[in-house]
Design an enzyme around this catalytic site. Structure first.
Site, PDB file in Angstrom:
ATOM      1  N   ASP A 190      51.673  62.236  22.076  1.00 25.62           N
ATOM      2  CA  ASP A 190      50.484  61.887  22.742  1.00 25.62           C
ATOM      3  C   ASP A 190      50.198  63.047  23.877  1.00 25.62           C
ATOM      4  O   ASP A 190      49.206  63.342  24.003  1.00 25.62           O
ATOM      5  CB  ASP A 190      50.712  60.373  23.721  1.00 25.62           C
TER       6      ASP A 190
ATOM      7  N   LEU B  34      61.976  40.157  14.482  1.00 31.98           N
ATOM      8  CA  LEU B  34      63.280  39.412  14.395  1.00 31.98           C
ATOM      9  C   LEU B  34      64.376  39.642  15.245  1.00 31.98           C
ATOM     10  O   LEU B  34      65.497  39.357  14.783  1.00 31.98           O
ATOM     11  CB  LEU B  34      63.525  39.061  12.787  1.00 31.98           C
TER      12      LEU B  34
ATOM     13  N   HIS C 181      66.910  39.988  18.238  1.00 31.13           N
ATOM     14  CA  HIS C 181      67.168  39.077  19.218  1.00 31.13           C
ATOM     15  C   HIS C 181      66.879  39.835  20.740  1.00 31.13           C
ATOM     16  O   HIS C 181      67.461  41.036  21.014  1.00 31.13           O
ATOM     17  CB  HIS C 181      68.625  38.590  19.308  1.00 31.13           C
TER      18      HIS C 181
END
Lengths: 158, 158, 158, 158, 158, 158
Positions: free
Chosen positions: B128, B75, B77
């Site tokens: 990672d 949600l 923008h």
């Protein structure tokens, strides 16, 4: 050899060669949490606030993010995930939310990064949906809790 | 009114209307950390291990992720960011790494989520690149440390 | 068991586990249409309007969208598609355009969603390229027409 | 001049120049539907089946897809959307589901394509979540129902 | 100050702050070429081979890639492009193809990178569509030919 | 048959069917260069300018772009890459930079396009990071230098 397989002799970052690794069933689980005020948690738990949507939106964002892992983490291998599950629970004791992600694949590399990415983006989404009422929230305790498959075999930590 | 602007009266998730908000200069800063063993940190600090690459890869991943925020957080923008800066430092006291992201835009909504996303993905990338030598690492303490612009004005926390 | 494999016992959305399904050759075909005014269709059919480009742009958009299916549909599994073909034809009888997409993979899940996504995005692209001359167009009749492979075997409907 | 602004004199596809258009408040609404069997609808409506999740997953997929419109539709301009709302309702009369999407921006081009894309992907997601129990579903009646802003002004159709 | 605005004092890569730059109309044009054998070019030019599709596919790929520039180039700012045009011509003299891309925006930074990215991806797409008949092709001569807008003003080179 | 496997009988672009090709180990290498002024190169080589970052940023961008190839090149098949390596060297003789990318997969199609895409985006990133000091740079000489695997077997050119 320096033990960091993502860096070659000259220290250049690269996506390491996994072409000779065996294709095996691999599974990983990761966990994390969003800490908020008790008042924020109460608002989510109470009837007025649609808790289901906050949590289900974040769970879905986590699932979708797992599929984008290789796009986000520069040296991650793209993998065809066969399962992604993200479960968020309200934790009064924190107070806050716990997030657990389970990922499975048949492939040449493990899926810890996919599980961790799912947890991270689920936490970010919870933050996004609650930041209007609480800007002091903290995301944390993100770690791998279990891993199966590949040469290193099964492994677990709390 | 329930205070959660992302959910409408029936609890339906939606991207809230910011069309009537003013376009102002907005800035946000977020912080987080990756905790590892002292041995892992030493390996990165020592000469043999190309520290620069581990850190610069993670910084770059954070910058790129900030631009993907609206793709990841359902949600959020979409915003035309005018600046993104991610700085990672070795922290012997943790032991581990601290990650600080600063984001700026001229827009109708704040950029906390972009800063938090940059921090999260930078931490994931550190994880990672080091997971081959340390699988007990933990990502945490991710929070907003400063915010400027918009109706609520400047705000800071440690 | 409720028959909806995407939802677990508590109703939580998840990407279901297909790790134990067999890898088989799978193919799916979907169909849809864009209805427009006869005048719009005439403009595309006539010489002055470069019909080839309208149709070939939409076909290409459909092919590319098929590859993005797992990014768009939250609980779709990522699949390495081995073939995507999108064919658009002018249909005077509608009046409008028919769109047929064929997708093939070697994998653990079917490719209906990929074929339906290709058809949908091809229709949206036709709409985009013609909306300046006709804003009353309608996209519809999108459905799966054939499916092969997997446990349920071959299946067809008009 | 052939009236198709996306194609230049030689018929070459291009993203048309909107640099000289005014930045105005623009809004668009689109509608569509997924038709299924009454039995499928009943399963979703009944208590055993977690209806909320099927519908909320599809609504969220529609919102996210609206933000990806310029990535999917080759000649669409990227736009900073200020609002996206997708509402899905159970329609016994079809039987099936209706999907309505509302999109708003401050920009140089309209947002019909964003609204139509949100509707299309929400329908595809409903299809994906119900296809295990009903493979004869059809997506259709996707069209623009209202438009405001820009040179052509307000416009509506049922 | 070292003249390389993408790197801060310590050499850390970052997306530079353009928040204080003026929003102006900016345009850039870039050019490049794909060299192939005369036989390959003849095959494309001749009637049997659908030249239109090879070229129009590559033009469209270039337009779409321009919109993805900030996703591909780590430190590029996201920009709302107002125009993208890619024109490919058969060049007997090379022999091969010339590719020219024109991009326009109203923004705080120039659009050279968007034009160069469009040219590069159009050339890669030509390569992809012709590699079955000619694997000795070369992509080259990619450079900016003109630039307008911003503090440095208009500039041109052949 | 026209030899262009990406175009069907009617000239329609499509993603060709590789479902019947064998899965074999495939590798490709591509090369390219960025030419700049000697002064630009000197600035990168000299101590004041953090050369490492310019080059390592471009190498990383190339690696990440290889994973996006099927998203950028319309008719490329998505492939699970098992290795990507991008190496950039300063070349006084040009003056400029050479870029070499090596890509490996186990799959049904070759990885030339992935290697070429990595080289192209690495060159674009070098250009982006140096354009503030030199706008006359040229990207060129991008070609495949070696290929292994598949029906056509090993092949090499300088």
């Amino acid at each position: 050899m320096n033990g960091l397989s993502h860096l070659d002799d000259q220290g250049r970052a690269r996506m390491v060669d996994v072409g000779d690794k065996a294709v095996t069933a691999r599974r990983a689980r990761a966990r994390g949490e969003l800490r908020c005020t008790a008042a924020t948690l109460e608002m989510v738990r109470a009837g007025k606030t649609p808790k289901g949507s906050v949590i289900s939106t974040a769970e879905l964002a986590g699932v979708m993010a797992a599929k984008r892992t290789a796009d986000l983490i520069p040296l991650c291998h793209p993998l065809a995930l066969s399962q992604v599950d993200v479960a968020i629970a309200v934790e009064d004791a924190l107070p806050g939310f716990s997030v657990v992600a389970t990922v499975r694949t048949e492939g040449r590399t493990g899926v810890e990064m996919e599980a961790l990415t799912a947890v991270s983006v689920a936490c970010l989404t919870l933050f996004d949906m609650l930041k209007a009422v609480d800007r002091t929230m903290t995301i944390g305790a993100i770690h791998v809790t279990a891993k199966e498959g590949g040469k290193s075999g099964a492994w677990e930590q709390i």
